[in-house]
Design an enzyme around this catalytic site. Structure first.
Site, PDB file in Angstrom:
ATOM      1  N   THR A 124     -11.905   5.081   1.431  1.00 53.69           N
ATOM      2  CA  THR A 124     -10.770   5.103   2.553  1.00 53.69           C
ATOM      3  C   THR A 124      -9.764   5.273   1.621  1.00 53.69           C
ATOM      4  OG1 THR A 124     -12.047   3.662   3.897  1.00 53.69           O
ATOM      5  CG2 THR A 124      -9.214   3.252   4.050  1.00 53.69           C
TER       6      THR A 124
ATOM      7  N   ALA B 172       8.723  14.400  -8.986  1.00 58.36           N
ATOM      8  CA  ALA B 172       8.513  13.916 -10.465  1.00 58.36           C
ATOM      9  C   ALA B 172       8.752  15.519 -11.245  1.00 58.36           C
ATOM     10  CB  ALA B 172       6.809  14.184 -10.350  1.00 58.36           C
TER      11      ALA B 172
ATOM     12  N   ARG C  96     -20.387   9.984  -3.297  1.00 54.86           N
ATOM     13  CA  ARG C  96     -20.902  10.922  -2.518  1.00 54.86           C
ATOM     14  C   ARG C  96     -19.645  11.538  -1.956  1.00 54.86           C
ATOM     15  NH1 ARG C  96     -21.067   5.623  -0.551  1.00 54.86           N
ATOM     16  NH2 ARG C  96     -23.402   5.287  -1.561  1.00 54.86           N
TER      17      ARG C  96
ATOM     18  N   LYS D 158      -6.495  -5.033  -6.635  1.00 59.24           N
ATOM     19  CA  LYS D 158      -5.794  -6.524  -6.364  1.00 59.24           C
ATOM     20  C   LYS D 158      -6.786  -7.673  -7.362  1.00 59.24           C
ATOM     21  CE  LYS D 158      -7.648  -6.215  -2.634  1.00 59.24           C
ATOM     22  NZ  LYS D 158      -7.474  -5.421  -1.007  1.00 59.24           N
TER      23      LYS D 158
ATOM     24  N   VAL E  38      -0.562  -4.442  -3.805  1.00 62.23           N
ATOM     25  CA  VAL E  38      -0.369  -5.967  -2.936  1.00 62.23           C
ATOM     26  C   VAL E  38       0.151  -5.089  -1.838  1.00 62.23           C
ATOM     27  CG1 VAL E  38       1.242  -7.841  -3.056  1.00 62.23           C
ATOM     28  CG2 VAL E  38      -0.196  -7.529  -5.381  1.00 62.23           C
TER      29      VAL E  38
ATOM     30  N   GLY F 146      -0.440  -2.968   0.256  1.00 60.82           N
ATOM     31  CA  GLY F 146      -0.437  -1.879   0.811  1.00 60.82           C
ATOM     32  C   GLY F 146       0.558  -0.475   0.575  1.00 60.82           C
TER      33      GLY F 146
ATOM     34  N   ILE G 228       3.648  -1.536   1.297  1.00 57.85           N
ATOM     35  CA  ILE G 228       5.093  -1.607   0.996  1.00 57.85           C
ATOM     36  C   ILE G 228       4.981  -1.477  -0.581  1.00 57.85           C
ATOM     37  CG2 ILE G 228       6.526  -3.584   1.561  1.00 57.85           C
ATOM     38  CD1 ILE G 228       4.394  -5.048   3.280  1.00 57.85           C
TER      39      ILE G 228
ATOM     40  N   GLU H 273     -12.013  -6.618   3.919  1.00 59.18           N
ATOM     41  CA  GLU H 273     -12.489  -6.342   2.413  1.00 59.18           C
ATOM     42  C   GLU H 273     -14.140  -6.174   3.316  1.00 59.18           C
ATOM     43  OE1 GLU H 273     -10.912  -5.556  -0.005  1.00 59.18           O
ATOM     44  OE2 GLU H 273      -9.713  -5.915   1.560  1.00 59.18           O
TER      45      GLU H 273
ATOM     46  N   LYS I 260      -3.136 -10.786  -4.662  1.00 58.85           N
ATOM     47  CA  LYS I 260      -2.146 -10.344  -4.817  1.00 58.85           C
ATOM     48  C   LYS I 260      -1.256 -11.977  -5.222  1.00 58.85           C
ATOM     49  CE  LYS I 260      -3.987  -7.463  -0.624  1.00 58.85           C
ATOM     50  NZ  LYS I 260      -4.257  -7.812   1.093  1.00 58.85           N
TER      51      LYS I 260
HETATM   52  N1  HSE Z   1      -8.561  -6.282   3.475  1.00 60.58           N
HETATM   53  C1  HSE Z   1      -6.577  -6.102   2.857  1.00 60.58           C
HETATM   54  C2  HSE Z   1      -6.236  -6.496   3.978  1.00 60.58           C
HETATM   55  C3  HSE Z   1      -6.727  -4.492   2.957  1.00 60.58           C
HETATM   56  O1  HSE Z   1      -6.975  -6.984   5.529  1.00 60.58           O
HETATM   57  O2  HSE Z   1      -4.474  -6.894   4.095  1.00 60.58           O
HETATM   58  C4  HSE Z   1      -5.460  -4.395   2.048  1.00 60.58           C
HETATM   59  O3  HSE Z   1      -5.349  -4.802   0.681  1.00 60.58           O
END
Ligand code: HSE
Length: 435
Positions: free
Chosen positions: A13, A33, A46, A103, A130, A132, A134, A188, A203
């Site tokens: 992903t 950059a 894959r 993390k 940490v 995502g 942000i 996860e 995190k």
């Molecule tokens: N499983 C995590 C969440 C994904 O739900 O925040 C991002 O770390």
């Protein structure tokens, strides 16, 4: 200037999101950059139909990315800690810079990884680890570098927040909301990491280190999940004006650093209580600026890629700088990290929500109040619900003022030993977060 060559390891992903954002926004990224940034090698077991890798070398053996002399920056996006650690340490040993969204790897092995990176004069960047999308690491590590940070508290697991939001807003069952979070790709691989607070503790461990300049100490984080939160707790909390959120909290006190993840009541008037669905938010309290709040998506392909690519740009800009003058991995120079202890959970101080069932007998309230007052616990508000017809028991819900947790534990033992109290007492911590 020569383009910077990127090797991406892992095309899931976040890997495919990173690949696509780098390609789609190549022109603006180059302008930022000061040189082109191009993916030249992908290591993936894959193909992923979400990313068109034609024209790029693709290796099924992901270690080939690390041994490719043309690759300047390795972007580790395979997750897990075993192979990921080997790949990251291997990249550092090969003199390559690393960007990772991992993390667990940083929280559990970051001290070793940063020491190796420092010895080799390379960077390991981990913004995406940490919250995502942000940019919270950059905000704390650089934006708040004038401040003494007092505490950081956040909703840093989107899956848990999605579940609690669905339970509150739609009265949905825990399992049902979890299944949807998994289908949407938030959870996860092992969702117990989300609901039991391990993901958030990873995190939070990282946030505490960049906020207070302490080594990463995941093993000392206190972790409590949301799976025991019932629909009635969500409802009673709401009647009292609170929301239950799964918070990571780290606070510096005169005795040490609190490092804890647990369900927490927050008053509905606070912004954090209104962060809903899969969104994340982190609040920091600092001495100069006061409270600051950071909100955004904590998971998902392109939100996470946003942080990964920002790290790639940062590393690209720093390629020609003196390693000793780069932003330190944990915000403070490695030789100045402090040995302030992490406090055991029974040494923290907080307020509490308590829910218990008592026999419907005269004087039962007085007995409960006496046990609490003998322990020095101040009741702030109290709800006594109607007697349950089938067993003649009265649900009692209380909110207490702040007290040391060890003292609350003693009081709970006494309450549970009282004949008129039926079963165990549900205890949820409550935070003001008003600075
Ligand atoms: N499983 C995590 C969440 C994904 O739900 O925040 C991002 O770390």
């Amino acid at each position: 200037m020569k383009p910077v060559n990127i090797g991406i390891v892992g095309l899931g992903t976040v890997g495919s999101g990173t690949f696509n954002v780098l390609n789609r926004n190549a022109e603006d990224i180059t302008r930022r950059a000061g040189r082109a940034i191009q993916v030249t090698h992908v290591g993936a077991r894959r193909d992923n139909p979400a990313a068109d890798t034609s024209g790029v070398t693709v290796s099924r053996d992901v270690t080939e990315v690390i041994s490719d002399p043309a690759v300047d920056i390795v972007v580790e996006l395979i997750g897990g800690v075993t192979l990921a650690k080997e790949l990251v340490l291997g990249s550092i040993a090969a003199g390559k810079h690393v960007v990772t969204a991992n993390k667990a790897l940083i929280a559990e092995h970051g001290n070793e990884i940063f020491a190796a990176a420092q010895a080799k004069g390379v960077n390991v960047a981990f913004e995406a680890a940490v919250a995502g999308g942000i940019p919270i690491i950059k905000a704390i590590r650089e934006g708040l570098s004038a401040n003494q940070i007092q505490w950081v508290a956040g909703i840093i697991n989107g899956t848990g927040n999605f579940i609690l939001t669905e339970m509150k807003e739609k009265g949905r069952a825990f399992d049902d909301a979890l299944a949807e979070a998994q289908a949407l790709g938030y959870a996860e691989a092992d969702p117990t990491f989300d609901v039991e607070g391990i993901d958030a503790a990873h995190k939070l461990t990282i946030l505490a280190s960049v906020a207070f300049g302490i080594p990463l100490q995941f093993e000392k984080a206190y972790t409590e999940g949301i799976s025991k939160i019932t629909a009635e707790d969500v409802r009673y909390a709401d009647e009292l004006g609170y929301s239950i959120k799964h918070l990571g909290i780290t606070r510096k006190t005169s005795a040490g650093v609190e490092l804890r993840v647990h369900p927490t009541l927050i008053h509905n008037s606070r912004l954090l209580a209104n962060v809903n669905g899969v969104m994340n938010a982190v609040m920091a309290m600092s001495d100069a600026v006061g409270p600051t709040l950071y909100y955004g998506p904590g998971a998902g392909a392109e939100p996470t890629a946003s942080s990964v690519v920002a790290d790639i740009v940062d590393v690209a800009r720093a390629l020609t700088t003196d390693p000793d003058n780069r932003v330190p991995h944990l915000a403070f120079h490695a030789d100045t990290l402090s040995d302030t202890p992490i406090l055991p959970i029974d040494q923290i101080t907080t307020a509490y929500y308590l829910r218990l069932k008592a026999k419907d007998t005269p004087g039962v309230m007085a007995k409960i109040a006496t046990i609490l007052s003998d322990s020095g616990i101040n009741i702030e508000s109290l709800l006594q619900k109607e007697v349950e017809v089938d067993h003649g028991q009265v649900p009692i819900i209380m909110i207490t003022r702040e007290v040391k947790e060890s003292r609350m534990n003693d009081a709970l033992k006494k309450l549970e030993a009282e004949d008129d109290v039926v079963g165990s007492v549900m205890r949820i911590r409550l935070e003001q977060l008003d600075g």
